[in-house]
Design an enzyme around this catalytic site. Sequence first.
Site, mmCIF file in Angstrom:
data_model
loop_
_atom_site.group_PDB
_atom_site.id
_atom_site.type_symbol
_atom_site.label_atom_id
_atom_site.label_comp_id
_atom_site.label_asym_id
_atom_site.label_seq_id
_atom_site.Cartn_x
_atom_site.Cartn_y
_atom_site.Cartn_z
ATOM 1 N N GLY A 12 0.717 -1.217 -0.045
ATOM 2 C CA GLY A 12 -0.025 -0.005 0.077
ATOM 3 C C GLY A 12 0.815 1.368 -0.125
ATOM 4 O O GLY A 12 2.075 1.328 0.066
ATOM 5 N N ASP A 13 0.279 2.514 -0.250
ATOM 6 C CA ASP A 13 0.687 3.511 -0.227
ATOM 7 C C ASP A 13 1.844 3.737 -1.437
ATOM 8 O O ASP A 13 2.777 4.662 -1.216
ATOM 9 C CB ASP A 13 1.373 3.873 1.243
ATOM 10 C CG ASP A 13 0.592 3.993 2.429
ATOM 11 O OD1 ASP A 13 -0.395 4.193 2.304
ATOM 12 O OD2 ASP A 13 1.055 3.121 3.406
ATOM 13 N N GLU A 14 1.567 3.134 -2.341
ATOM 14 C CA GLU A 14 2.677 3.334 -3.778
ATOM 15 C C GLU A 14 2.446 4.517 -4.412
ATOM 16 O O GLU A 14 3.234 4.758 -5.184
ATOM 17 C CB GLU A 14 2.324 2.041 -4.255
ATOM 18 C CG GLU A 14 2.562 0.472 -3.849
ATOM 19 C CD GLU A 14 1.507 -0.024 -3.326
ATOM 20 O OE1 GLU A 14 0.329 0.624 -3.095
ATOM 21 O OE2 GLU A 14 1.450 -1.015 -2.647
ATOM 22 N N GLY A 15 1.218 5.192 -4.145
ATOM 23 C CA GLY A 15 1.047 6.434 -5.119
ATOM 24 C C GLY A 15 0.086 6.063 -5.966
ATOM 25 O O GLY A 15 -0.120 6.838 -7.042
ATOM 26 N N LYS A 16 -1.117 5.112 -5.785
ATOM 27 C CA LYS A 16 -2.129 4.766 -6.631
ATOM 28 C C LYS A 16 -3.037 6.061 -6.976
ATOM 29 O O LYS A 16 -3.469 6.415 -7.949
ATOM 30 C CB LYS A 16 -2.987 3.927 -5.984
ATOM 31 C CG LYS A 16 -2.215 2.314 -5.750
ATOM 32 C CD LYS A 16 -3.449 1.498 -5.339
ATOM 33 C CE LYS A 16 -3.495 1.748 -3.839
ATOM 34 N NZ LYS A 16 -2.302 1.593 -2.951
ATOM 35 N N GLY A 40 -5.908 5.983 1.798
ATOM 36 C CA GLY A 40 -5.630 7.425 1.928
ATOM 37 C C GLY A 40 -4.844 7.601 0.385
ATOM 38 O O GLY A 40 -3.621 7.333 0.595
ATOM 39 N N HIS A 41 -5.682 8.185 -0.438
ATOM 40 C CA HIS A 41 -4.993 8.350 -1.835
ATOM 41 C C HIS A 41 -4.922 9.881 -1.976
ATOM 42 O O HIS A 41 -5.726 10.627 -1.849
ATOM 43 C CB HIS A 41 -6.027 7.841 -2.640
ATOM 44 C CG HIS A 41 -6.182 6.438 -2.806
ATOM 45 N ND1 HIS A 41 -7.283 5.638 -3.432
ATOM 46 C CD2 HIS A 41 -5.378 5.571 -2.188
ATOM 47 C CE1 HIS A 41 -7.085 4.493 -3.193
ATOM 48 N NE2 HIS A 41 -5.935 4.279 -2.598
ATOM 49 N N THR A 129 -5.664 0.212 11.075
ATOM 50 C CA THR A 129 -5.954 1.958 11.156
ATOM 51 C C THR A 129 -6.937 2.227 11.919
ATOM 52 O O THR A 129 -7.425 3.150 12.072
ATOM 53 C CB THR A 129 -6.352 2.274 9.695
ATOM 54 O OG1 THR A 129 -7.533 1.661 9.427
ATOM 55 C CG2 THR A 129 -5.252 2.125 8.659
ATOM 56 N N GLN A 223 -5.068 -0.189 -0.542
ATOM 57 C CA GLN A 223 -4.212 -0.943 0.090
ATOM 58 C C GLN A 223 -3.105 -1.540 -0.844
ATOM 59 O O GLN A 223 -3.025 -0.830 -1.860
ATOM 60 C CB GLN A 223 -4.673 -1.993 1.058
ATOM 61 C CG GLN A 223 -5.233 -1.679 2.271
ATOM 62 C CD GLN A 223 -6.832 -1.102 2.064
ATOM 63 O OE1 GLN A 223 -7.471 -1.692 1.654
ATOM 64 N NE2 GLN A 223 -7.027 0.185 2.515
ATOM 65 N N ALA A 298 -1.308 8.890 5.237
ATOM 66 C CA ALA A 298 -2.284 9.631 4.795
ATOM 67 C C ALA A 298 -3.476 9.708 5.780
ATOM 68 O O ALA A 298 -4.378 10.872 5.885
ATOM 69 C CB ALA A 298 -2.446 9.516 3.298
ATOM 70 N N ARG A 304 5.745 5.697 8.147
ATOM 71 C CA ARG A 304 5.813 4.301 7.539
ATOM 72 C C ARG A 304 7.310 3.920 7.666
ATOM 73 O O ARG A 304 8.206 4.620 7.686
ATOM 74 C CB ARG A 304 5.782 4.568 5.951
ATOM 75 C CG ARG A 304 4.177 5.110 5.766
ATOM 76 C CD ARG A 304 4.012 5.316 4.250
ATOM 77 N NE ARG A 304 2.714 5.717 4.224
ATOM 78 C CZ ARG A 304 2.466 7.106 3.370
ATOM 79 N NH1 ARG A 304 3.388 7.409 2.393
ATOM 80 N NH2 ARG A 304 1.112 7.412 3.010
ATOM 81 N N GLY A 414 7.835 13.169 -8.766
ATOM 82 C CA GLY A 414 7.164 14.423 -7.752
ATOM 83 C C GLY A 414 5.844 14.038 -7.651
ATOM 84 O O GLY A 414 5.162 13.374 -8.479
HETATM 85 P P1 IMP Z 1 -6.871 -2.388 8.597
HETATM 86 O O1 IMP Z 1 -7.105 -2.223 6.983
HETATM 87 O O2 IMP Z 1 -7.361 -1.118 9.262
HETATM 88 O O3 IMP Z 1 -7.862 -3.424 9.236
HETATM 89 O O4 IMP Z 1 -5.488 -2.706 8.852
HETATM 90 C C1 IMP Z 1 -4.682 -3.739 8.682
HETATM 91 C C2 IMP Z 1 -3.302 -3.632 8.208
HETATM 92 O O5 IMP Z 1 -3.516 -2.976 6.769
HETATM 93 C C3 IMP Z 1 -2.392 -2.566 8.903
HETATM 94 O O6 IMP Z 1 -1.052 -3.032 8.910
HETATM 95 C C4 IMP Z 1 -2.739 -1.434 8.131
HETATM 96 O O7 IMP Z 1 -1.539 -0.341 8.500
HETATM 97 C C5 IMP Z 1 -2.579 -1.561 6.839
HETATM 98 N N1 IMP Z 1 -3.380 -0.759 5.948
HETATM 99 C C6 IMP Z 1 -4.600 -0.598 5.771
HETATM 100 N N2 IMP Z 1 -4.977 0.340 4.852
HETATM 101 C C7 IMP Z 1 -3.668 0.873 4.517
HETATM 102 C C8 IMP Z 1 -3.430 1.678 3.276
HETATM 103 O O8 IMP Z 1 -4.177 2.272 2.833
HETATM 104 N N3 IMP Z 1 -2.173 2.049 3.311
HETATM 105 C C9 IMP Z 1 -1.033 1.238 4.048
HETATM 106 N N4 IMP Z 1 -1.338 0.419 4.806
HETATM 107 C C10 IMP Z 1 -2.871 -0.130 5.066
#
Ligand code: IMP
Length: 433
Positions: A12-16, A40-41, A129, A223, A298, A304, A414
Amino acid sequence: MKNVVVVGAQWGDEGKGKVVDILAPHFDIVARYQGGHNAGHTVRIGDRKFILRLIPSGILHEECSCVIGNGVVVDPRAFNAELQELREMGVECEGRLVVSSRAHLILPYHVALDRAREERLGVNSVGTTMRGIGPAYEDKASRCGIRAGDLLYPDLLREKIRSNIKEKNLELVSMGAEPVAPDSTLDEFLVEALRLKPFIRDTAMMIDTATRDGKSVLIEGAQGTMLDVDHGTYPFVTSSNATAGGAATGLGLAPKKITGALGIAKAYTTRVGGGPFPTELLDEHGAYLQKRGNEYGAVTGRPRRTGWLDATVVRYAVMLNGFDALALTKLDVLDEFDEINISTGYRCRGELLEGMPYGANVLAECEPVYETLPGWKATTSRTTNFDELPPAAKDYIRRVEELCGAPIALISTGPDRTETIIREGSPLSAWMK
Ligand code: IMP
């Protein structure tokens, strides 16, 4: 037919958000198929920054219709807050946004349970989260969930919620947590939830009609592959299928109608929450990546964890999702390194592994096997043309392509929309026609 799914190739958080924002103008519909407001996009347009959690990033393009599919879990309070935030930024959602009647809702007891379970797990916690995501999906699977369509039948809805509250309170109390107050919880929930009513539709039917009429769908994953409940680093995962397969069930879109898949990978790796992370850097390089890459969640603001690119992870994601191409983001964050490592495989209990091992416990024992490439020590920030990249940066990109088994069609240099290289002749340039 053009229906393309965009999936994170790491944790997740790759910049989608940015990539979806670039592609959205070339599609009629942008749809989310899983997850909830745990995502969080971030999209930057000029000096404005939008953080979308639940609503598809396509909402920033007036000509796009947006769908929250049946596979998403919707917290009505978060939905209303996001609508309001967008309105304040001049983006109107009414008439352009629909929510599946089959999408499950997150209730206050889900949030309370998420917190109580995490607290009980202590040092072994998942690091969720705390948005109630897991407990809401549990109720879906155990057939006691509340769906958006239930809002159209208020008497039955009240009865179901009252009965659920009783059960959940027993569970909360057994874990030593505070129970939720039955009456105020129900009343406050309904005030927020009933505001969803005008958005509710049979979205699978709507998408089917639209695709039959020649409209295209951009399918926005949340994710990432390694957080997929089946294929990720279980149990340190989210509770839905973040991989491309989830797009079919999460939207009610027939698998054969998905015509393309794009993977998003950071030029290095990050992860939030607990769980194994073989290439994690706990030294000054890791701290540098965190600072220079602004690696803070985000949604939760949590720092992170950071590390080198793990080709085993991305290769696994290419296999699971059938990516036609990859987008490599945040290349500029690596600009100042003398040398850059890529993990090509793992060494585990004396054995060399090429694939992804089973289970978080085994992955936790894996040592990355690194290949070291020279850094380019020059700025790539804001570069928009592949040919203008420093030769060592081009070599890095080509090596990532070789190791991961997919062409890199987009390179982000960027945060702004404009700070992007799109490679001619790639599947991506065809999707942008
Ligand atoms: P949950 O989705 O809140 O149940 O969290 C489960 C796991 O997924 C945890 O390690 C969170 O940090 C991770 N996670 C959930 N949503 C994101 C995201 O959008 N980006 C990165 N990690 C995420």
